[in-house]
Design a protein around this motif. Structure first.
Motif, PDB file in Angstrom:
ATOM      1  N   ALA A  12       2.391  11.746 -10.091  1.00  0.00           N
ATOM      2  CA  ALA A  12       1.791  13.081 -10.123  1.00  0.00           C
ATOM      3  C   ALA A  12       2.874  14.152 -10.280  1.00  0.00           C
ATOM      4  O   ALA A  12       2.717  15.106 -11.064  1.00  0.00           O
ATOM      5  CB  ALA A  12       0.976  13.328  -8.860  1.00  0.00           C
ATOM      6  N   ASP A  13       3.987  13.997  -9.544  1.00  0.00           N
ATOM      7  CA  ASP A  13       5.094  14.953  -9.667  1.00  0.00           C
ATOM      8  C   ASP A  13       5.681  14.927 -11.078  1.00  0.00           C
ATOM      9  O   ASP A  13       6.002  15.976 -11.649  1.00  0.00           O
ATOM     10  CB  ASP A  13       6.188  14.650  -8.643  1.00  0.00           C
ATOM     11  CG  ASP A  13       5.765  14.967  -7.215  1.00  0.00           C
ATOM     12  OD1 ASP A  13       4.746  15.668  -7.040  1.00  0.00           O
ATOM     13  OD2 ASP A  13       6.453  14.492  -6.286  1.00  0.00           O
ATOM     14  N   PHE A  14       5.812  13.745 -11.652  1.00  0.00           N
ATOM     15  CA  PHE A  14       6.342  13.619 -13.007  1.00  0.00           C
ATOM     16  C   PHE A  14       5.403  14.284 -14.004  1.00  0.00           C
ATOM     17  O   PHE A  14       5.846  14.986 -14.929  1.00  0.00           O
ATOM     18  CB  PHE A  14       6.546  12.144 -13.351  1.00  0.00           C
ATOM     19  CG  PHE A  14       7.124  11.923 -14.712  1.00  0.00           C
ATOM     20  CD1 PHE A  14       8.459  12.193 -14.961  1.00  0.00           C
ATOM     21  CD2 PHE A  14       6.343  11.445 -15.753  1.00  0.00           C
ATOM     22  CE1 PHE A  14       9.007  11.999 -16.219  1.00  0.00           C
ATOM     23  CE2 PHE A  14       6.875  11.253 -17.006  1.00  0.00           C
ATOM     24  CZ  PHE A  14       8.207  11.522 -17.249  1.00  0.00           C
ATOM     25  N   SER A  15       4.106  14.086 -13.798  1.00  0.00           N
ATOM     26  CA  SER A  15       3.128  14.709 -14.681  1.00  0.00           C
ATOM     27  C   SER A  15       3.231  16.235 -14.611  1.00  0.00           C
ATOM     28  O   SER A  15       3.178  16.919 -15.637  1.00  0.00           O
ATOM     29  CB  SER A  15       1.723  14.250 -14.288  1.00  0.00           C
ATOM     30  OG  SER A  15       0.767  14.861 -15.122  1.00  0.00           O
ATOM     31  N   LYS A  16       3.405  16.773 -13.416  1.00  0.00           N
ATOM     32  CA  LYS A  16       3.574  18.223 -13.259  1.00  0.00           C
ATOM     33  C   LYS A  16       4.841  18.689 -13.965  1.00  0.00           C
ATOM     34  O   LYS A  16       4.852  19.737 -14.619  1.00  0.00           O
ATOM     35  CB  LYS A  16       3.645  18.603 -11.777  1.00  0.00           C
ATOM     36  CG  LYS A  16       2.347  18.471 -11.039  1.00  0.00           C
ATOM     37  CD  LYS A  16       2.543  18.806  -9.568  1.00  0.00           C
ATOM     38  CE  LYS A  16       1.335  18.464  -8.747  1.00  0.00           C
ATOM     39  NZ  LYS A  16       1.581  18.680  -7.308  1.00  0.00           N
ATOM     40  N   LEU A  17       5.913  17.937 -13.832  1.00  0.00           N
ATOM     41  CA  LEU A  17       7.181  18.290 -14.471  1.00  0.00           C
ATOM     42  C   LEU A  17       7.039  18.304 -15.991  1.00  0.00           C
ATOM     43  O   LEU A  17       7.494  19.225 -16.660  1.00  0.00           O
ATOM     44  CB  LEU A  17       8.275  17.313 -14.052  1.00  0.00           C
ATOM     45  CG  LEU A  17       9.631  17.499 -14.719  1.00  0.00           C
ATOM     46  CD1 LEU A  17      10.266  18.807 -14.268  1.00  0.00           C
ATOM     47  CD2 LEU A  17      10.542  16.333 -14.422  1.00  0.00           C
TER      48      LEU A  17
ATOM     49  N   ARG B 195       0.835  -1.204   0.000  1.00  0.00           N
ATOM     50  CA  ARG B 195       0.000   0.000   0.000  1.00  0.00           C
ATOM     51  C   ARG B 195       0.871   1.255   0.000  1.00  0.00           C
ATOM     52  O   ARG B 195       0.632   2.194  -0.760  1.00  0.00           O
ATOM     53  CB  ARG B 195      -0.927   0.006   1.213  1.00  0.00           C
ATOM     54  CG  ARG B 195      -1.934   1.164   1.184  1.00  0.00           C
ATOM     55  CD  ARG B 195      -2.543   1.412   2.515  1.00  0.00           C
ATOM     56  NE  ARG B 195      -1.481   1.912   3.394  1.00  0.00           N
ATOM     57  CZ  ARG B 195      -1.635   2.132   4.670  1.00  0.00           C
ATOM     58  NH1 ARG B 195      -2.764   1.849   5.250  1.00  0.00           N
ATOM     59  NH2 ARG B 195      -0.653   2.596   5.398  1.00  0.00           N
ATOM     60  N   ASN B 196       1.909   1.278   0.833  1.00  0.00           N
ATOM     61  CA  ASN B 196       2.796   2.442   0.902  1.00  0.00           C
ATOM     62  C   ASN B 196       3.546   2.647  -0.409  1.00  0.00           C
ATOM     63  O   ASN B 196       3.709   3.780  -0.863  1.00  0.00           O
ATOM     64  CB  ASN B 196       3.780   2.296   2.058  1.00  0.00           C
ATOM     65  CG  ASN B 196       3.098   2.391   3.402  1.00  0.00           C
ATOM     66  OD1 ASN B 196       1.974   2.872   3.510  1.00  0.00           O
ATOM     67  ND2 ASN B 196       3.764   1.926   4.438  1.00  0.00           N
ATOM     68  N   LYS B 197       4.000   1.562  -1.023  1.00  0.00           N
ATOM     69  CA  LYS B 197       4.697   1.669  -2.311  1.00  0.00           C
ATOM     70  C   LYS B 197       3.754   2.201  -3.383  1.00  0.00           C
ATOM     71  O   LYS B 197       4.149   2.994  -4.234  1.00  0.00           O
ATOM     72  CB  LYS B 197       5.270   0.318  -2.749  1.00  0.00           C
ATOM     73  CG  LYS B 197       6.436  -0.142  -1.935  1.00  0.00           C
ATOM     74  CD  LYS B 197       7.633   0.747  -2.168  1.00  0.00           C
ATOM     75  CE  LYS B 197       8.802   0.272  -1.344  1.00  0.00           C
ATOM     76  NZ  LYS B 197       9.917   1.197  -1.400  1.00  0.00           N
ATOM     77  N   HIS B 198       2.507   1.762  -3.347  1.00  0.00           N
ATOM     78  CA  HIS B 198       1.527   2.250  -4.320  1.00  0.00           C
ATOM     79  C   HIS B 198       1.287   3.743  -4.129  1.00  0.00           C
ATOM     80  O   HIS B 198       1.226   4.496  -5.116  1.00  0.00           O
ATOM     81  CB  HIS B 198       0.216   1.474  -4.190  1.00  0.00           C
ATOM     82  CG  HIS B 198      -0.822   1.904  -5.172  1.00  0.00           C
ATOM     83  ND1 HIS B 198      -0.705   1.653  -6.518  1.00  0.00           N
ATOM     84  CD2 HIS B 198      -1.973   2.591  -5.014  1.00  0.00           C
ATOM     85  CE1 HIS B 198      -1.749   2.162  -7.147  1.00  0.00           C
ATOM     86  NE2 HIS B 198      -2.532   2.730  -6.250  1.00  0.00           N
ATOM     87  N   MET B 199       1.176   4.180  -2.889  1.00  0.00           N
ATOM     88  CA  MET B 199       0.986   5.607  -2.617  1.00  0.00           C
ATOM     89  C   MET B 199       2.209   6.399  -3.078  1.00  0.00           C
ATOM     90  O   MET B 199       2.073   7.480  -3.678  1.00  0.00           O
ATOM     91  CB  MET B 199       0.719   5.828  -1.129  1.00  0.00           C
ATOM     92  CG  MET B 199      -0.646   5.325  -0.679  1.00  0.00           C
ATOM     93  SD  MET B 199      -0.908   5.293   1.112  1.00  0.00           S
ATOM     94  CE  MET B 199      -0.503   6.932   1.594  1.00  0.00           C
ATOM     95  N   GLU B 200       3.394   5.877  -2.809  1.00  0.00           N
ATOM     96  CA  GLU B 200       4.626   6.542  -3.236  1.00  0.00           C
ATOM     97  C   GLU B 200       4.682   6.628  -4.767  1.00  0.00           C
ATOM     98  O   GLU B 200       5.043   7.664  -5.322  1.00  0.00           O
ATOM     99  CB  GLU B 200       5.819   5.754  -2.705  1.00  0.00           C
ATOM    100  CG  GLU B 200       7.160   6.353  -3.008  1.00  0.00           C
ATOM    101  CD  GLU B 200       8.311   5.526  -2.452  1.00  0.00           C
ATOM    102  OE1 GLU B 200       9.428   5.717  -2.937  1.00  0.00           O
ATOM    103  OE2 GLU B 200       8.085   4.698  -1.552  1.00  0.00           O
ATOM    104  N   TYR B 201       4.286   5.556  -5.429  1.00  0.00           N
ATOM    105  CA  TYR B 201       4.257   5.538  -6.890  1.00  0.00           C
ATOM    106  C   TYR B 201       3.313   6.608  -7.425  1.00  0.00           C
ATOM    107  O   TYR B 201       3.652   7.331  -8.368  1.00  0.00           O
ATOM    108  CB  TYR B 201       3.844   4.149  -7.385  1.00  0.00           C
ATOM    109  CG  TYR B 201       3.505   4.103  -8.850  1.00  0.00           C
ATOM    110  CD1 TYR B 201       4.510   4.094  -9.810  1.00  0.00           C
ATOM    111  CD2 TYR B 201       2.174   4.089  -9.264  1.00  0.00           C
ATOM    112  CE1 TYR B 201       4.194   4.059 -11.156  1.00  0.00           C
ATOM    113  CE2 TYR B 201       1.854   4.059 -10.608  1.00  0.00           C
ATOM    114  CZ  TYR B 201       2.865   4.045 -11.551  1.00  0.00           C
ATOM    115  OH  TYR B 201       2.547   4.024 -12.886  1.00  0.00           O
ATOM    116  N   GLU B 202       2.129   6.703  -6.825  1.00  0.00           N
ATOM    117  CA  GLU B 202       1.151   7.692  -7.282  1.00  0.00           C
ATOM    118  C   GLU B 202       1.676   9.120  -7.079  1.00  0.00           C
ATOM    119  O   GLU B 202       1.458   9.992  -7.920  1.00  0.00           O
ATOM    120  CB  GLU B 202      -0.189   7.498  -6.572  1.00  0.00           C
ATOM    121  CG  GLU B 202      -0.928   6.238  -6.977  1.00  0.00           C
ATOM    122  CD  GLU B 202      -1.294   6.213  -8.450  1.00  0.00           C
ATOM    123  OE1 GLU B 202      -1.581   7.279  -9.028  1.00  0.00           O
ATOM    124  OE2 GLU B 202      -1.274   5.121  -9.041  1.00  0.00           O
TER     125      GLU B 202
END
Length: 117
Positions: free
Chosen positions: A81-86, A70-77
């Motif tokens: 999102a940060d990559f999408s902003k970049l 669950r934590n890895k999935h949250m980190e991935y998301e």
């Protein structure tokens, strides 16, 4: 206990090999197998307390695994999102500076260069 005829018939079908070793006695008592029917297998026994302890450890590991995933999935998301902003910011820069080769190179390297370029 098996009768003499049954044991004799069994030993004819499954003879002891030249490397046969008589297994050690089971420290927990008779387990239902005759010594000569082991065929090299090892008898393993654990106490009920040890079994319960191992069962609890397994449950804890299952819970840890669930929360880690669950934590890895949250980190991935969050990274996605940060990559999408970049990428959005880089595309905006490219639209404002269409001749900038560095921005084109970066977008090409990350595999998101717009098709209109």
């Amino acid at each position: 206990m098996d009768s003499e005829a049954q044991e004799s018939s069994y030993r004819k079908r499954f003879p002891k090999g030249k490397d046969w070793k008589t297994p050690k006695k089971n420290p927990y008592g008779f387990c239902g197998l005759q010594e000569d029917s082991y065929h090299g297998m090892e008898t393993i026994a654990v106490s009920i307390e040890e079994h319960d302890k191992l069962k609890e450890e397994l449950e804890q590991l299952k819970n840890d695994y669930h929360f880690n995933i669950r934590n890895k999935h949250m980190e991935y998301e969050m990274i996605r999102a940060d990559f999408s902003k970049l990428v959005t910011a880089m595309n905006t820069l490219l639209q404002n500076n269409p001749g900038d080769e560095y921005i084109k190179m970066v977008l090409t390297d990350v595999g998101v260069r717009p098709k209109w370029m």
